[in-house]
Design a protein around this motif. Structure first.
Motif, short mmCIF file in Angstrom:
data_model
loop_
_atom_site.label_atom_id
_atom_site.label_comp_id
_atom_site.label_asym_id
_atom_site.label_seq_id
_atom_site.Cartn_x
_atom_site.Cartn_y
_atom_site.Cartn_z
N LEU A 167 0.81 -1.23 0.00
CA LEU A 167 0.00 0.00 0.00
C LEU A 167 0.85 1.29 0.00
N PRO A 168 1.88 1.39 0.86
CA PRO A 168 2.68 2.62 0.84
C PRO A 168 3.29 2.88 -0.54
N ALA A 169 3.88 1.80 -1.13
CA ALA A 169 4.52 1.96 -2.44
C ALA A 169 3.47 2.33 -3.49
N ALA A 203 12.93 9.14 12.86
CA ALA A 203 13.06 9.44 14.29
C ALA A 203 11.75 9.12 15.01
N GLN A 204 10.63 9.61 14.45
CA GLN A 204 9.32 9.38 15.05
C GLN A 204 9.00 7.88 15.05
N MET A 205 9.45 7.18 13.99
CA MET A 205 9.17 5.75 13.90
C MET A 205 9.78 4.97 15.06
N PHE A 206 11.00 5.35 15.45
CA PHE A 206 11.64 4.66 16.58
C PHE A 206 10.82 4.85 17.85
N VAL A 207 10.30 6.07 18.04
CA VAL A 207 9.51 6.32 19.25
C VAL A 207 8.21 5.52 19.21
N ILE A 208 7.57 5.53 18.02
CA ILE A 208 6.29 4.80 17.88
C ILE A 208 6.52 3.30 18.05
N VAL A 233 4.94 8.02 9.27
CA VAL A 233 5.06 6.68 9.85
C VAL A 233 3.79 5.88 9.58
N ILE A 234 2.63 6.52 9.81
CA ILE A 234 1.37 5.80 9.64
C ILE A 234 1.14 5.47 8.16
N LEU A 235 1.42 6.44 7.28
CA LEU A 235 1.28 6.20 5.84
C LEU A 235 2.14 5.03 5.41
N GLY A 236 3.32 4.92 6.01
CA GLY A 236 4.25 3.87 5.62
C GLY A 236 3.90 2.52 6.20
N GLY A 237 2.71 2.37 6.72
CA GLY A 237 2.27 1.06 7.18
C GLY A 237 2.53 0.82 8.65
N GLY A 238 3.03 1.83 9.36
CA GLY A 238 3.27 1.66 10.78
C GLY A 238 1.95 1.58 11.53
N GLU A 239 1.96 0.78 12.60
CA GLU A 239 0.77 0.72 13.44
C GLU A 239 1.06 1.55 14.68
N GLY A 243 8.83 1.63 4.61
CA GLY A 243 7.51 2.23 4.46
C GLY A 243 7.50 3.67 4.95
N ALA A 244 8.18 3.92 6.08
CA ALA A 244 8.19 5.27 6.64
C ALA A 244 8.85 6.25 5.68
#
Lengths: 330, 315
Positions: free
Chosen positions: A33-35, A74-79, A265-271, A281-282
């Motif tokens: 989905l992100p791609a 950076a945000q992805m690591f925190v999430i 992060v969310i767009l890239g498939g992160g939950e 994805g991020a």
């Protein structure tokens, strides 16, 4: 919520092979989905303005995507650790101000300040874990701290990026534009570190099931410190990259990045919970936002007023698509 | 001293003590000069934080992950809508207020629609919504008649014996909110959902409806807050709500409401709002620069949260 998920996956294992095939397809679709959203945005740009799809066009359109991608990581690591950082934007601004002043005039002190700020991030991780604090409130408070420090470092917009940084960000490799190479590198390096190493699994596990990880003997304090320190590190890289592009700084320069990074992060498939994140994805999410927010709108002759709305709309459309796919997964 | 004990056990007392000590520190600095004026100013400004703080409190009480990040954008848009509808005309004040209320409620309802339809965490839903609202506001607010009608501006700044009328009305409103929280089915349902959503559902609480109402309430309060802010500051602008993201969440947490949900505290919102406003006044009185003021505000908020700490995280 998590109990439902395990119930669903239990059910899935007992399903017939045909159903399992459909399930795998839905999962694949979800992973792509992100791609797909990036490809759609690119197609729209190519259709509206074919000339933009060129070496020069991409260098120009994706210029600001590098710092956005770094802030998103950076945000992805925190999430990944089930927390949220609402201060990353002002932190990027603070780093920018230090880069445009100390790092140029007194490189040694500049480097020490930046290392110290990564240390502050690590301490925040420790504080949030030890006192069991809500990360939203702590980082909201910190966003004031970083902004205050940024104003103290650079009261008026100005300063100048160090020459080596300017030269680095202006690098023009043959054939492939620099931002694309940089994005690929960032995505692959973080992907390897977080998804393919054993400690990366522990880090993600600290968000997925902290209790189990703790009982297995891993230090949750350490994982949180490492995740926050990594966030600080990529925040520093983001601020430096940003100043390398804009050449001078301003205390408010990074403010928009907080929300952009979460959206990326969310767009890239992160939950949002459970340590489910995707570095590649991020990065793709950040690129999509960078392209959709400004070049696409310009080519569609939509006034810049709607830039932020475009980000929101993309987020909602992608999340809606995800829900549709997940329904099929059931 | 023994009589003080039950009082000290109340979670909201600390925010009031904080506000009091900040006030005392400031008047000690000025040698008593402007002590009363400071209280008046603090009351007038705290009102706006209290109104959105109450909305945010109900949302946060719904449990982990529930937070309304769209309040700043909501306040900005509602302030523009109110000023446009009032159009500088005293006769249109009530209509303008209702329009702002409706705008806010619609935003809140849209927030819940996103949460429900896309099954996404409220943080992401309200964040996406705030992106769109912000753009609508920028586009709609351009070249707008932004001055409030004189009657409305006077009302928002009206004082009786040094007490802002708006503050009195807000105290009445917060008493109502406290009754709704502790003595009405709606409030008890919110608390029940925050304590254990599954248990609340099994006990027959209409979880979806209560959450919908709560987000709509938070939105509506944001809307009315936007209109009042535009009246008080004699004009609307896109950034008018910006500071209320931190403020609305901070007053809830400092005021003794549990970020893990299921435990709310209405008086604490007032104490914390007064504390934050007086803190800013104190730093301004001390004559510190903008940078130091932001730095200290941030550090004090982190410090207070750390001291209060010990609860499960917001998400």
């Amino acid at each position: 919520m998590r109990r439902e998920m395990t119930a669903a996956s239990l059910e899935a294992t007992t399903k017939s092979s045909a159903e399992r095939g459909a399930l795998a397809r839905a999962r694949l679709l979800r992973g792509l989905l992100p791609a797909l959203s990036l490809a759609l945005v690119l197609l729209a740009i190519a259709w509206l303005n074919p000339r933009a799809i060129s070496y020069f066009g991409f260098s120009l359109m994706l210029n600001l995507a590098i710092p956005i991608a770094l802030a998103t990581i950076a945000q992805m690591f925190v999430i990944a650790g089930n927390e949220l950082d609402l201060s990353i934007g002002t932190f990027v601004g603070f780093v920018g101000c230090v880069t445009a002043t100390w790092l140029k005039d007194a490189p040694l002190i500049g480097v020490l300040i930046l290392l110290g700020s990564i240390g502050v991030y690590a301490l925040l991780g420790a504080l949030i874990h030890l006192r069991n604090l809500p990360s939203i409130v702590v980082t909201l408070g910190m966003s004031f701290v970083w902004q205050g420090l940024a104003i103290l470092v650079l009261p008026k917009p100005g300063g100048k990026a160090p020459d080596w940084l300017l030269a680095f960000m202006a690098f023009k490799p043959p054939l492939v534009p620099f931002p694309i190479i940089a994005a690929l590198l960032i995505g692959l390096i973080v992907h390897f570190g977080l998804m393919r190493t054993s400690y990366g699994v522990i880090l993600r596990g600290s968000g997925g099931n902290p209790a189990a990880l703790g009982r297995a003997g891993w230090s949750l304090l350490k994982t949180k410190i490492v995740l926050f320190a990594l966030a600080g590190l990529f925040g520093v890289l983001s601020g430096m990259a940003l100043i390398g592009i804009t050449t001078s700084a301003d205390a408010n320069i990074g403010n928009g990045y907080t929300l952009l990074a979460i959206a990326g992060v969310i767009l890239g498939g992160g939950e949002f919970v459970g340590g489910r994140v995707s570095p590649i994805g991020a990065v793709i999410g950040a690129l999509t936002l960078a392209l959709a927010a400004s070049p696409l709108l310009t080519f569609m002759h939509i006034p810049p007023d709607w830039q932020v709305a475009a980000n929101g709309a993309i987020l909602i459309i992608v999340l809606a698509a995800r829900v549709l796919i997940s329904r099929r997964e059931r | 001293m023994a009589a003080l004990k039950p009082l000290l056990a109340k979670p909201w007392i600390w925010s009031f003590l904080g506000a009091l000590s900040v006030w005392l520190a400031t008047i000690a600095f000025t040698g008593g000069y402007g002590a009363g004026g400071m209280v008046t100013a603090a009351l007038s400004l705290a009102v706006f934080t209290v109104i959105v703080g109450i909305g945010q409190m109900f949302v946060i009480t719904l449990g982990p992950g529930n937070v309304d990040l769209s309040l700043p954008a909501n306040i900005g848009l509602a302030s523009a809508v109110a000023m446009k509808v009032m159009d500088g005309n005293d006769a249109m004040i009530v209509v303008g207020l209702l329009a702002a209320l409706a705008t806010g409620a619609a935003i809140g309802a849209a927030n819940y629609l996103l949460i429900w339809a896309l099954r996404i965490p409220p943080i992401i839903a309200t964040l996406s919504a705030s992106f769109i609202i912000q753009s609508i506001d920028i586009s709609y607010g351009r070249g707008l008649q932004i001055k409030p009608p004189p009657g409305f501006a006077d009302f928002a700044n009206w004082q009786v014996l040094g007490i802002p009328v708006l503050a009195i009305l807000t105290v009445l409103f917060t008493i109502g909110a406290a009754i709704a929280l502790q003595r009405m089915v709606y409030g008890r349902s919110v608390l029940a959902i925050g304590q254990n959503i599954r248990a609340a559902w099994l006990a027959g609480v209409n979880v979806g409806r209560i959450r919908f109402l709560t987000y709509t309430l938070s939105g509506a309060l944001g809307g009315i807050d936007g209109a009042l802010l535009a009246g008080y500051f004699r004009g609307a602008n896109v950034d008018i709500g910006n500071e209320y993201l931190l403020a609305s969440i901070a007053v809830v947490v400092i005021g003794g409401t549990s970020v893990a949900g299921g435990k709310a505290n209405v008086p604490g919102v007032w104490g914390a709002a007064l504390f934050l406003v007086l803190l800013l006044t104190m730093l301004n009185t001390f004559g510190v620069s903008a940078g130091v003021r932001l730095l200290l505000t941030g550090l004090i908020i982190v410090g207070v949260i750390t001291a209060a700490g010990g609860q499960k995280a917001l998400r």
